[in-house]
Design a protein around this motif. Structure first.
Motif, PDB file in Angstrom:
ATOM      1  N   LYS A  15      -7.395   7.987  -7.839  1.00  0.00           N
ATOM      2  CA  LYS A  15      -6.429   8.521  -6.654  1.00  0.00           C
ATOM      3  C   LYS A  15      -4.930   8.438  -7.197  1.00  0.00           C
ATOM      4  N   SER A  16      -4.621   7.203  -7.687  1.00  0.00           N
ATOM      5  CA  SER A  16      -3.271   6.738  -8.416  1.00  0.00           C
ATOM      6  C   SER A  16      -2.778   8.119  -9.231  1.00  0.00           C
ATOM      7  N   SER A  17      -3.860   8.550 -10.152  1.00  0.00           N
ATOM      8  CA  SER A  17      -3.702   9.614 -11.100  1.00  0.00           C
ATOM      9  C   SER A  17      -3.277  10.861 -10.571  1.00  0.00           C
ATOM     10  N   ALA A  18      -3.992  11.031  -9.585  1.00  0.00           N
ATOM     11  CA  ALA A  18      -3.773  12.441  -8.904  1.00  0.00           C
ATOM     12  C   ALA A  18      -2.611  12.595  -8.090  1.00  0.00           C
ATOM     13  N   HIS A 101     -16.280   5.352 -13.002  1.00  0.00           N
ATOM     14  CA  HIS A 101     -15.867   4.942 -14.243  1.00  0.00           C
ATOM     15  C   HIS A 101     -15.615   5.880 -15.345  1.00  0.00           C
ATOM     16  N   ALA A 102     -16.643   6.639 -15.537  1.00  0.00           N
ATOM     17  CA  ALA A 102     -16.541   7.680 -16.492  1.00  0.00           C
ATOM     18  C   ALA A 102     -15.734   8.651 -16.298  1.00  0.00           C
ATOM     19  N   GLN A 103     -15.346   9.029 -14.951  1.00  0.00           N
ATOM     20  CA  GLN A 103     -14.371  10.153 -14.615  1.00  0.00           C
ATOM     21  C   GLN A 103     -12.965   9.541 -14.785  1.00  0.00           C
ATOM     22  N   TYR A 104     -12.885   8.284 -14.449  1.00  0.00           N
ATOM     23  CA  TYR A 104     -11.469   7.895 -14.760  1.00  0.00           C
ATOM     24  C   TYR A 104     -11.167   7.740 -16.321  1.00  0.00           C
ATOM     25  N   ALA A 105     -12.217   7.409 -17.177  1.00  0.00           N
ATOM     26  CA  ALA A 105     -12.025   7.249 -18.599  1.00  0.00           C
ATOM     27  C   ALA A 105     -11.656   8.801 -19.039  1.00  0.00           C
ATOM     28  N   LEU A 106     -12.247   9.726 -18.534  1.00  0.00           N
ATOM     29  CA  LEU A 106     -11.945  11.141 -18.816  1.00  0.00           C
ATOM     30  C   LEU A 106     -10.379  11.621 -18.399  1.00  0.00           C
ATOM     31  N   THR A 107     -10.119  11.007 -17.249  1.00  0.00           N
ATOM     32  CA  THR A 107      -8.751  11.412 -16.879  1.00  0.00           C
ATOM     33  C   THR A 107      -7.858  10.613 -17.545  1.00  0.00           C
ATOM     34  N   ALA A 110      -6.925  12.723 -20.558  1.00  0.00           N
ATOM     35  CA  ALA A 110      -6.115  13.831 -20.457  1.00  0.00           C
ATOM     36  C   ALA A 110      -4.525  13.114 -20.362  1.00  0.00           C
ATOM     37  N   ASP A 111      -4.278  11.994 -19.810  1.00  0.00           N
ATOM     38  CA  ASP A 111      -3.013  11.489 -19.618  1.00  0.00           C
ATOM     39  C   ASP A 111      -2.481  11.337 -21.159  1.00  0.00           C
ATOM     40  N   GLU A 112      -3.522  10.581 -21.993  1.00  0.00           N
ATOM     41  CA  GLU A 112      -3.205  10.252 -23.567  1.00  0.00           C
ATOM     42  C   GLU A 112      -2.927  11.737 -24.298  1.00  0.00           C
ATOM     43  N   CYS A 113      -3.649  12.739 -23.894  1.00  0.00           N
ATOM     44  CA  CYS A 113      -3.284  14.215 -24.343  1.00  0.00           C
ATOM     45  C   CYS A 113      -1.795  14.491 -24.174  1.00  0.00           C
ATOM     46  N   ARG A 114      -1.565  14.411 -22.948  1.00  0.00           N
ATOM     47  CA  ARG A 114      -0.180  14.706 -22.535  1.00  0.00           C
ATOM     48  C   ARG A 114       1.011  13.851 -23.362  1.00  0.00           C
ATOM     49  N   HIS A 115       0.608  12.603 -23.355  1.00  0.00           N
ATOM     50  CA  HIS A 115       1.611  11.521 -24.008  1.00  0.00           C
ATOM     51  C   HIS A 115       1.581  11.934 -25.261  1.00  0.00           C
ATOM     52  N   VAL A 189       5.989   4.372 -19.536  1.00  0.00           N
ATOM     53  CA  VAL A 189       5.673   3.352 -18.976  1.00  0.00           C
ATOM     54  C   VAL A 189       4.804   3.255 -17.494  1.00  0.00           C
ATOM     55  N   LEU A 190       5.345   4.508 -16.769  1.00  0.00           N
ATOM     56  CA  LEU A 190       4.753   4.529 -15.612  1.00  0.00           C
ATOM     57  C   LEU A 190       3.363   4.785 -15.471  1.00  0.00           C
ATOM     58  N   GLU A 191       2.786   5.785 -16.559  1.00  0.00           N
ATOM     59  CA  GLU A 191       1.637   6.222 -16.530  1.00  0.00           C
ATOM     60  C   GLU A 191       0.818   5.190 -17.353  1.00  0.00           C
ATOM     61  N   GLU A 192       1.271   4.436 -18.016  1.00  0.00           N
ATOM     62  CA  GLU A 192       0.540   3.551 -18.769  1.00  0.00           C
ATOM     63  C   GLU A 192       0.103   2.443 -18.131  1.00  0.00           C
ATOM     64  N   ALA A 193       0.768   1.955 -16.797  1.00  0.00           N
ATOM     65  CA  ALA A 193       0.478   0.838 -16.123  1.00  0.00           C
ATOM     66  C   ALA A 193      -1.005   1.023 -15.820  1.00  0.00           C
TER      67      ALA A 193
END
Length: 295
Positions: A15-18, A101-107, A110-115, A189-193
């Motif tokens: 939810k936070s990621s979205a 759990h698996a879906q957040y790992a995939l999310t 996706a974050d790390e691709c952008r980073h 920093v904001l997304e890695e939290a």
């Protein structure tokens, strides 16, 4: 109950990621001019700061060195993000994809691709080589997704992420640092939290599941990987950019008490967590001491 707790945490993180994420292609003005006279990392965090070699540099050379050290840190960060993504995909490969759990790992992937794209754009924007780690470390890195699992895998992720996080938190609030660098740091920093929260909880669950004979391996692996991370942050080739002898500059940097203290300072929070979790100890202590994370 543990499965339910894991799913509840993953649901919150999804939810936070979205609700809050950044697109570096949109949220960073890559055409903004660099500011003359500003550093690229806080001056006191430059690896040679306080050494005779540093004293011999002009102010302009010091800024130039900070630029190349930033390029090294960013490209090494990118290298580790790629390893992290491989390890997360391995987790999903063996997990029911319908779980949160698996879906957040995939999310997170996706974050790390952008980073990774963001770090690459930053190195390109400041006009430096993408140094990355030295060759033998780059080769060894290929083994981590193969031999890494459980608490040591998540612990290694945390060491890399939390060292970078503390350095970036300081830099993003330092007005002597280039604005574009501060913006990149703020986004990361904001997304890695979220990622840190996920990895910490997974590590603690993994410690509960370890069989006795696995613990020495886990302690050795996280100590060794942590040493590789801290030694990789500054590629020795950065010193050539300001006309220094690479070997001598690298020697002075590794022996520099201020640089060693920077590493210890940046890793204080994660080292306290890992010690409480029971992951710091023999047979990994030699690597921990060589990492500068333990005095």
């Amino acid at each position: 109950m543990r499965v339910a707790d894991r799913e509840k945490t993953a649901e919150r993180l999804l939810k936070s990621s979205a609700e809050k994420f950044y697109d570096p292609e949109v949220d960073i003005d890559w055409s903004a001019p660099l500011v003359d006279g500003l550093f690229y990392i806080p001056e006191q965090r430059i690896s040679l700061y306080g050494t005779p070699l540093y004293d011999s540099l002009t102010h302009e050379q010091r800024i130039e060195l900070s630029k190349h050290e930033l390029a090294s840190i960013a490209s090494v960060g990118l290298w580790f993000e790629l390893l992290l993504m491989q390890m997360l995909v391995k987790v999903v490969y063996n997990t029911d994809p319908t779980t949160r759990h698996a879906q957040y790992a995939l999310t997170e992937v996706a974050d790390e691709c952008r980073h990774s794209t963001m770090f690459a754009r930053l190195v390109e924007r400041i006009g430096c080589p993408a140094y990355g780690p030295v060759k033998h470390t780059h080769r060894l890195g290929k083994l981590l997704p193969v031999i890494g699992y459980g608490p040591a895998m998540y612990g290694s992720i945390l060491v890399a992420e939390e060292i970078l996080d503390r350095l970036q938190r300081e830099a993003m609030n330092d007005e002597t640092v280039q604005p574009i660098v501060r913006m990149v740091n703020r986004i990361h920093v904001l997304e890695e939290a979220r990622h840190v929260r996920f990895a910490r909880e997974e590590l603690l669950r993994g410690m509960d599941d370890l069989r006795g004979f696995e613990k020495p391996y886990q302690k050795w692996l996280i100590g060794f990987v942590s040493m590789m991370i801290t030694r990789a942050i500054i590629n020795p080739e950065v010193y050539a950019a300001v006309g220094l002898d690479v070997r001598e500059a690298h020697r002075q940097a590794l022996a520099n008490p201020r640089f060693q203290e920077t590493i210890r300072w940046s890793g204080e929070r994660i080292m306290s967590f890992l010690q409480e979790a029971g992951l710091v100890g023999k047979p990994g202590m030699r690597s921990w001491r060589r990492s500068f994370l333990i005095g």
